[in-house]
Design an enzyme around this catalytic site. Structure first.
Site, mmCIF file in Angstrom:
data_model
loop_
_atom_site.group_PDB
_atom_site.id
_atom_site.type_symbol
_atom_site.label_atom_id
_atom_site.label_comp_id
_atom_site.label_asym_id
_atom_site.label_seq_id
_atom_site.Cartn_x
_atom_site.Cartn_y
_atom_site.Cartn_z
ATOM 1 N N GLY A 259 0.780 -1.243 0.000
ATOM 2 C CA GLY A 259 0.000 0.000 0.000
ATOM 3 C C GLY A 259 0.804 1.280 0.000
ATOM 4 N N ARG B 184 -7.283 3.054 -14.684
ATOM 5 C CA ARG B 184 -7.153 3.770 -13.411
ATOM 6 C C ARG B 184 -7.740 5.196 -13.450
ATOM 7 N NH1 ARG B 184 -3.480 5.020 -10.638
ATOM 8 N NH2 ARG B 184 -4.140 4.154 -8.670
ATOM 9 N N TYR C 272 -1.123 -2.054 -12.041
ATOM 10 C CA TYR C 272 -2.564 -2.057 -12.299
ATOM 11 C C TYR C 272 -2.890 -1.403 -13.638
ATOM 12 C CZ TYR C 272 -2.183 -3.120 -7.363
ATOM 13 O OH TYR C 272 -1.810 -3.684 -6.171
ATOM 14 N N TYR D 270 -10.842 5.253 -10.915
ATOM 15 C CA TYR D 270 -10.533 5.854 -9.606
ATOM 16 C C TYR D 270 -10.333 7.361 -9.675
ATOM 17 C CZ TYR D 270 -8.864 0.995 -9.000
ATOM 18 O OH TYR D 270 -8.732 -0.371 -8.978
ATOM 19 N N CYS E 268 -15.957 3.499 -26.876
ATOM 20 C CA CYS E 268 -17.276 4.056 -27.153
ATOM 21 C C CYS E 268 -17.975 4.624 -25.918
ATOM 22 C CB CYS E 268 -18.151 2.981 -27.756
ATOM 23 S SG CYS E 268 -18.426 1.676 -26.554
ATOM 24 N N GLU E 269 -17.217 5.072 -24.973
ATOM 25 C CA GLU E 269 -17.785 5.823 -23.847
ATOM 26 C C GLU E 269 -16.698 6.771 -23.377
ATOM 27 O OE1 GLU E 269 -18.028 3.467 -20.007
ATOM 28 O OE2 GLU E 269 -18.086 1.833 -21.457
ATOM 29 N N GLU F 146 4.192 -6.766 1.398
ATOM 30 C CA GLU F 146 3.730 -7.220 0.082
ATOM 31 C C GLU F 146 3.393 -6.027 -0.804
ATOM 32 O OE1 GLU F 146 0.817 -9.978 1.670
ATOM 33 O OE2 GLU F 146 -0.653 -8.365 1.693
ATOM 34 N N PRO F 147 4.416 -5.342 -1.258
ATOM 35 C CA PRO F 147 4.195 -4.170 -2.105
ATOM 36 C C PRO F 147 3.925 -4.548 -3.559
ATOM 37 C CG PRO F 147 6.539 -4.509 -1.751
ATOM 38 C CD PRO F 147 5.833 -5.600 -0.994
ATOM 39 N N GLY F 148 3.007 -3.816 -4.163
ATOM 40 C CA GLY F 148 2.788 -3.942 -5.604
ATOM 41 C C GLY F 148 3.260 -2.667 -6.276
HETATM 42 N N1 LLP Z 1 -1.563 -7.009 -0.284
HETATM 43 C C1 LLP Z 1 -2.875 -7.189 -0.440
HETATM 44 C C2 LLP Z 1 -3.569 -8.147 0.409
HETATM 45 C C3 LLP Z 1 -3.556 -6.449 -1.405
HETATM 46 O O1 LLP Z 1 -4.868 -6.618 -1.549
HETATM 47 C C4 LLP Z 1 -2.852 -5.532 -2.202
HETATM 48 C C5 LLP Z 1 -3.547 -4.746 -3.218
HETATM 49 C C6 LLP Z 1 -1.470 -5.388 -2.027
HETATM 50 C C7 LLP Z 1 -0.849 -6.141 -1.042
HETATM 51 C C8 LLP Z 1 -0.627 -4.459 -2.853
HETATM 52 O O2 LLP Z 1 -1.007 -3.143 -2.705
HETATM 53 P P1 LLP Z 1 -0.101 -1.988 -3.359
HETATM 54 O O3 LLP Z 1 1.234 -2.060 -2.689
HETATM 55 O O4 LLP Z 1 0.007 -2.299 -4.800
HETATM 56 O O5 LLP Z 1 -0.824 -0.727 -3.113
HETATM 57 N N2 LLP Z 1 -6.166 -1.448 -8.596
HETATM 58 C C9 LLP Z 1 -5.914 -0.458 -7.561
HETATM 59 C C10 LLP Z 1 -5.137 -1.022 -6.407
HETATM 60 C C11 LLP Z 1 -5.802 -2.232 -5.835
HETATM 61 C C12 LLP Z 1 -4.985 -2.882 -4.794
HETATM 62 C C13 LLP Z 1 -5.564 -4.205 -4.408
HETATM 63 N N3 LLP Z 1 -4.799 -4.859 -3.406
HETATM 64 C C14 LLP Z 1 -5.197 0.745 -8.163
HETATM 65 O O6 LLP Z 1 -4.888 0.717 -9.356
HETATM 66 O O7 LLP Z 1 -4.960 1.730 -7.464
#
Ligand code: LLP
Length: 416
Positions: A227, A307, A365, A311, A337-338, A268-270
């Protein structure tokens, strides 16, 4: 001349314009050096004997990106059995993969057991069923800390009304289930949301987790989730990992002392790992003026990067065909088309039809949420590493659109 001006977009002076020419648009380009930089920032920020970075592969699940992160030492966070299988295919060992699903069936949990991955359980009903069938498999539990955090409501997942996790007030029930089934709780996990700037959210979350953890005497790890915020706007603040790391480290070490065991610290970073590494290159098909607005219509849309539309997320947009041109005000829109606006009222260096725009911070994402809406092909993907570019997903074709469709002429069949 453009090479020099666009040099800052990708490492080693790789020119995104040449990539657009070589592979066509729309094109996702990922810069391995930025993924590496972000990974190393995390590893260096937390000074603990056992640190585990589970890359949240939902952000960008291309197998070559997974391989790259694995080679650097990352483990994997997965939310579906398919992501777990992708991780195994990319070379992660089962014990390096954590499976953190939400609202899945016992059957899917059983499939994860078959794969041998670490299991994270986020509701008491599942804990009870799982404990009954697999008392010998230690699991992690996801708690809901009742903390409201995250860039917008859709990505805030740790608050009291959220569907995620087991409420911190339900621990007495969890303990009963643990006792009745004999299952061991090996980890405690929380994830409060995405795009979180305030370090206090992570620190307060950690405190909640520590309190819960004391109730489980046989833990191996604590998982503080992901997050972390990335700078979507030019110059915007982002999570200061170098500040947060030592603060969490200090509290975590104190906790381990009180707990009487050196636990592993898991994240757990994305976004933090892959967002800034990605750009989406799109070609301008049409410049169109209306009484109020000048539109730049591009060969992409909400089908490729949803996104901004889903959002209201901001993604910075630059014209890489004319980077030093005089800025003018545009709405950059897609061909769907939107209404699919990538950016409204943006000052962008003068755009001509045929120019290539780069939409920044598109690594996380972006492609992973892309679709075939309007029967459009999804983009190709390229990974840039040490000055070389590698095609890591080819552009789709009509065959991909038709794959799995079954052509039935119901009127004809009815006549027979
Ligand atoms: N751990 C869990 C359990 C999660 O559900 C998520 C993201 C992460 C880690 C990684 O979060 P991050 O570090 O990427 O913020 N599609 C949305 C974000 C959805 C995140 C869902 N869960 C966007 O594009 O902002």
């Amino acid at each position: 001349m453009t090479l020099h001006n666009n040099q800052y977009l990708l490492s080693n002076g790789v020119d995104p314009l040449l990539l657009a020419e070589k592979y066509g648009c729309p094109l996702y380009v990922y810069d391995a050096a930025i993924i590496k930089r972000q990974y190393e920032r995390m590893v260096n920020a937390f000074d603990v004997p056992q640190l585990r970075i589970n890359y949240a592969c939902k952000a960008l699940s291309n197998i070559s990106v997974l391989k790259y992160l694995h080679q650097m030492g990352a483990c994997l966070d997965t939310v579906s059995i398919q992501e777990a299988m992708l991780g195994l295919k990319a070379g992660f060992q089962p014990h390096e993969i954590t499976y953190t699903p939400n609202c899945v069936s016992l059957e899917e949990m059983e499939a994860a057991v078959e794969l041998g991955v670490n299991i994270n359980i986020d509701n008491i009903s599942m804990l009870e069923q799982f404990g009954h069938h697999y008392p010998h498999i230690p699991v992690c539990i996801r708690i809901n800390p009742h903390i409201m955090a995250g860039g917008n409501a859709k990505i805030s997942v740790g608050h009291i009304d959220s569907k995620f996790g087991i409420s911190i007030y339900q621990m007495p029930h969890v303990l009963k289930v643990v006792q009745a089934t004999g299952i061991r709780i090996a980890g405690v996990h929380m994830h409060t949301g995405s795009d979180i700037l305030d370090p206090e959210v992570f620190l307060n979350g950690a405190e909640v987790l520590f309190k819960i953890a004391h109730q489980f005497p046989n833990l191996d790890y604590l998982d503080l989730g992901g997050g972390f915020k990335v700078p979507y706007q030019e110059g915007a603040a982002a999570t200061n990992m170098e500040d947060l790391g030592p603060r969490i480290t200090k509290r975590f070490q104190q906790f381990c002392k009180e707990y009487g065991k050196e636990l592993a610290l898991v994240f757990e970073p994305g976004k933090f790992l892959v967002s800034e590494a990605g750009i989406l290159l799109v070609k301008v098909n049409v410049i169109k003026t209306t009484p109020s607005t000048m539109f730049a219509g591009v060969d992409s849309g909400l089908n490729h990067l949803i996104r901004p539309m889903l959002y209201d997320a901001y993604h910075h947009i630059v014209n890489i065909s004319n980077p030093t041109g005089t800025p003018r005000v545009y709405n950059v829109v897609g061909y769907i088309c939107e209404t699919d606006t990538f950016g409204a009222n943006r000052k962008i260096a003068e755009i001509k039809e045929g120019d290539i725009l780069a939409i920044k911070n598109a690594g996380a994402y972006g492609m992973s949420m892309a679709s075939n809406y309007n029967a459009r092909f999804r983009p190709a993907e390229v990974l840039v590493h040490e000055g070389k570019d590698y095609l890591i997903r080819q552009r789709e074709t009509m065959e991909d659109i038709l794959r799995n469709q079954i052509e039935v002429d119901v009127m004809q069949t009815a006549l027979v």
